[in-house]
Scaffold this active site. Structure first.
Site, PDB file in Angstrom:
ATOM      1  N   LYS A  12       4.271  -0.120   2.244  1.00 10.49           N
ATOM      2  CA  LYS A  12       4.917  -0.954   3.267  1.00 10.49           C
ATOM      3  C   LYS A  12       6.326  -1.354   2.829  1.00 10.49           C
ATOM      4  CE  LYS A  12       5.066  -5.230   1.317  1.00 10.49           C
ATOM      5  NZ  LYS A  12       6.153  -5.431   0.521  1.00 10.49           N
ATOM      6  N   PRO A  95       5.501   4.544  -5.679  1.00 10.87           N
ATOM      7  CA  PRO A  95       5.946   4.018  -6.980  1.00 10.87           C
ATOM      8  C   PRO A  95       5.228   2.701  -7.327  1.00 10.87           C
ATOM      9  CG  PRO A  95       7.835   4.716  -5.678  1.00 10.87           C
ATOM     10  CD  PRO A  95       6.638   4.814  -4.776  1.00 10.87           C
ATOM     11  N   ALA A  97       4.585  -1.044  -9.010  1.00  3.98           N
ATOM     12  CA  ALA A  97       5.337  -2.298  -9.186  1.00  3.98           C
ATOM     13  C   ALA A  97       6.730  -2.180  -8.592  1.00  3.98           C
ATOM     14  CB  ALA A  97       5.397  -2.694 -10.668  1.00  3.98           C
ATOM     15  N   ALA A  98       6.763  -1.734  -7.368  1.00  3.60           N
ATOM     16  CA  ALA A  98       8.036  -1.404  -6.732  1.00  3.60           C
ATOM     17  C   ALA A  98       8.340  -2.261  -5.513  1.00  3.60           C
ATOM     18  CB  ALA A  98       8.010   0.072  -6.321  1.00  3.60           C
ATOM     19  N   LEU A 100       6.356  -2.182  -2.891  1.00  2.98           N
ATOM     20  CA  LEU A 100       5.936  -1.342  -1.757  1.00  2.98           C
ATOM     21  C   LEU A 100       4.435  -1.502  -1.460  1.00  2.98           C
ATOM     22  CD1 LEU A 100       7.941   1.864  -2.776  1.00  2.98           C
ATOM     23  CD2 LEU A 100       8.462   0.358  -0.865  1.00  2.98           C
ATOM     24  N   GLY A 103      -0.567  -1.073  -4.854  1.00  3.88           N
ATOM     25  CA  GLY A 103      -1.881  -1.533  -5.306  1.00  3.88           C
ATOM     26  C   GLY A 103      -2.645  -2.212  -4.172  1.00  3.88           C
ATOM     27  N   SER A 104      -1.931  -2.980  -3.369  1.00  4.37           N
ATOM     28  CA  SER A 104      -2.580  -3.673  -2.241  1.00  4.37           C
ATOM     29  C   SER A 104      -3.154  -2.672  -1.254  1.00  4.37           C
ATOM     30  CB  SER A 104      -1.557  -4.552  -1.503  1.00  4.37           C
ATOM     31  OG  SER A 104      -1.047  -5.532  -2.366  1.00  4.37           O
ATOM     32  N   SER A 105      -2.421  -1.608  -0.984  1.00  2.00           N
ATOM     33  CA  SER A 105      -2.925  -0.624  -0.014  1.00  2.00           C
ATOM     34  C   SER A 105      -4.127   0.122  -0.600  1.00  2.00           C
ATOM     35  CB  SER A 105      -1.820   0.332   0.436  1.00  2.00           C
ATOM     36  OG  SER A 105      -1.517   1.257  -0.566  1.00  2.00           O
ATOM     37  N   ASP A 137      -0.952  -9.296   0.401  1.00  2.00           N
ATOM     38  CA  ASP A 137      -0.500  -8.135   1.187  1.00  2.00           C
ATOM     39  C   ASP A 137      -1.658  -7.247   1.663  1.00  2.00           C
ATOM     40  OD1 ASP A 137       2.150  -8.772   0.971  1.00  2.00           O
ATOM     41  OD2 ASP A 137       2.606  -7.328  -0.619  1.00  2.00           O
TER      42      ASP A 137
HETATM   43  P1  ATP Z   1       3.432  -5.853  -3.837  1.00  2.00           P
HETATM   44  O1  ATP Z   1       4.527  -5.223  -3.027  1.00  2.00           O
HETATM   45  O2  ATP Z   1       2.123  -6.029  -3.074  1.00  2.00           O
HETATM   46  O3  ATP Z   1       3.847  -7.065  -4.617  1.00  2.00           O
HETATM   47  P2  ATP Z   1       3.955  -3.811  -5.748  1.00  2.00           P
HETATM   48  O4  ATP Z   1       4.156  -2.582  -4.927  1.00  2.00           O
HETATM   49  O5  ATP Z   1       5.179  -4.527  -6.199  1.00  2.00           O
HETATM   50  O6  ATP Z   1       3.008  -4.778  -4.955  1.00  2.00           O
HETATM   51  P3  ATP Z   1       1.913  -2.508  -7.289  1.00  2.00           P
HETATM   52  O7  ATP Z   1       2.307  -1.083  -7.252  1.00  2.00           O
HETATM   53  O8  ATP Z   1       0.771  -2.922  -6.446  1.00  2.00           O
HETATM   54  O9  ATP Z   1       3.142  -3.460  -7.024  1.00  2.00           O
HETATM   55  O10 ATP Z   1       1.624  -2.833  -8.826  1.00  2.00           O
HETATM   56  C1  ATP Z   1       1.789  -4.098  -9.419  1.00  2.00           C
HETATM   57  C2  ATP Z   1       0.995  -4.122 -10.740  1.00  2.00           C
HETATM   58  O11 ATP Z   1      -0.387  -4.138 -10.407  1.00  2.00           O
HETATM   59  C3  ATP Z   1       1.210  -2.892 -11.593  1.00  2.00           C
HETATM   60  O12 ATP Z   1       2.066  -3.196 -12.658  1.00  2.00           O
HETATM   61  C4  ATP Z   1      -0.187  -2.482 -12.079  1.00  2.00           C
HETATM   62  O13 ATP Z   1      -0.364  -2.768 -13.444  1.00  2.00           O
HETATM   63  C5  ATP Z   1      -1.155  -3.347 -11.303  1.00  2.00           C
HETATM   64  N1  ATP Z   1      -2.108  -2.586 -10.456  1.00  2.00           N
HETATM   65  C6  ATP Z   1      -3.370  -2.942 -10.227  1.00  2.00           C
HETATM   66  N2  ATP Z   1      -3.989  -2.105  -9.409  1.00  2.00           N
HETATM   67  C7  ATP Z   1      -3.103  -1.141  -9.083  1.00  2.00           C
HETATM   68  C8  ATP Z   1      -3.171   0.022  -8.252  1.00  2.00           C
HETATM   69  N3  ATP Z   1      -4.292   0.376  -7.610  1.00  2.00           N
HETATM   70  N4  ATP Z   1      -2.057   0.750  -8.111  1.00  2.00           N
HETATM   71  C9  ATP Z   1      -0.924   0.379  -8.756  1.00  2.00           C
HETATM   72  N5  ATP Z   1      -0.821  -0.685  -9.573  1.00  2.00           N
HETATM   73  C10 ATP Z   1      -1.897  -1.460  -9.741  1.00  2.00           C
END
Ligand code: ATP
Length: 293
Positions: A12, A95, A97-98, A100, A103-105, A137
């Site tokens: 997202k 990507p 922790a980006a 996007l 992990g939530s999806s 999210d």
């Molecule tokens: P948001 O936009 O919801 O804040 P994000 O896109 O910034 O999330 P994620 O890719 O979800 O971040 O990853 C954040 C952290 O969560 C990562 O550093 C990782 O260690 C941890 N994590 C836990 N489960 C997952 C998963 N299924 N996929 C990716 N990272 C995960």
């Protein structure tokens, strides 16, 4: 009943991201227009005798109980007394922790998969209520598309579907902690907030120019100050596209473009100008939630 299911979970972006207040419990009241894009992870789920096994091709994704997939599975297994197990094979394209919601999806997909594999018969609303306990999210990711998120991000309203808008995503080679960004947000010092009503008008009239013009992310106030590399990246992307915007709390920056041709052109330029640790992806808005493959 089937024993396997393959799902896609979409990333997202935020067309607007506003923070209205800090609550006494530490959470922030937000107002966000959230949008899924055509960039997805693939998750293959299969029933096994016991346990929650996660296999992934991405070195930065944990496979233990800190993975949101694990937490989602554990929650539903506990609630419904499921004693069998699940194996999840995650092919990561979003990507990590980006900003996007990768992990939530994935967590949203896990809830959908378990609901189907064990015939729990939960509605999407019932899944979303449970999803909110795992992360703000996650409820959005179940239906995806274009939605207004308020409260702590879990109160959702489905909006007019966005027109197709192409974008180029640039994910720099470092992580930004969402908690750190919110922790350094001083709302007293911010007097310009995103104008979500203008974006809502643009959505109603299917005017991508209006949506792009008024798209805005309040968290840039924090991230761009603390991470000058993200600021420079945003300026670069802005100079090559209709407009650049940071996604979520960062560090991913996206640039809106007029179509696939321009998107590929911008991608090529950025690939030449940035080092190869930057992850550059062409994508576009879509109207998809968790989807069976
Ligand atoms: P948001 O936009 O919801 O804040 P994000 O896109 O910034 O999330 P994620 O890719 O979800 O971040 O990853 C954040 C952290 O969560 C990562 O550093 C990782 O260690 C941890 N994590 C836990 N489960 C997952 C998963 N299924 N996929 C990716 N990272 C995960």
């Amino acid at each position: 009943m089937v024993d396997n299911i393959d799902l896609k979970s979409y990333a997202k972006i935020n067309l607007t991201l506003d923070v209205l207040a800090k609550r006494k419990d530490g959470y922030h009241e937000v107002e966000m227009i959230m949008q899924t894009i055509d960039l997805s992870d693939k998750l293959s789920f299969s029933k096994i005798k016991k346990g929650i096994e996660i296999i992934t091709d991405h070195p930065d994704v944990p496979t233990d109980n800190s993975n949101l997939i694990y937490k989602a599975a554990k929650m539903l297994f506990g609630e419904f007394g499921i004693t069998e197990g699940i194996r999840v094979n995650l092919t990561k394209r979003i990507p990590v922790a980006a900003g996007l919601a990768g992990g939530s999806s994935n967590a949203a997909a896990t809830l959908v998969a378990i609901n189907q594999l064990w015939g729990l018969n939960l509605s999407k609303e019932e899944l979303a209520t449970r999803a909110a306990n795992l992360g703000a999210d996650i409820p959005f990711c179940i239906n995806g598309g274009t939605q207004l998120a308020t409260g702590i991000g879990t109160e959702l309203k489905i909006l007019d579907q966005a027109p197709e808008i192409y974008l180029v995503l640039v994910n720099p080679p470092f992580e930004v902690s969402t908690a750190e960004v919110y922790g350094n947000l001083d709302l007293h010092k911010i007097n310009i907030h995103p104008n979500k009503d203008k974006v809502l008008e643009g959505l109603k009239d299917k005017r991508s120019d209006i949506i792009i013009k008024w798209s805005s992310n309040l968290l840039e106030n924090v991230t761009l100050k603390r991470y000058p590399d993200v600021k420079r990246l945003k300026e670069k992307v802005d100079s090559l596209t209709s407009k650049a915007l940071m996604s979520g709390s960062g560090p991913t920056v996206l640039g809106f473009v007029r179509g696939i041709k321009e998107a590929n052109k911008v991608k090529n330029i950025l690939e030449q100008e940035l080092d190869n640790k930057h992850h550059i992806v062409v994508s576009k808005t879509n109207n998809k939630g968790i989807e069976e493959i």
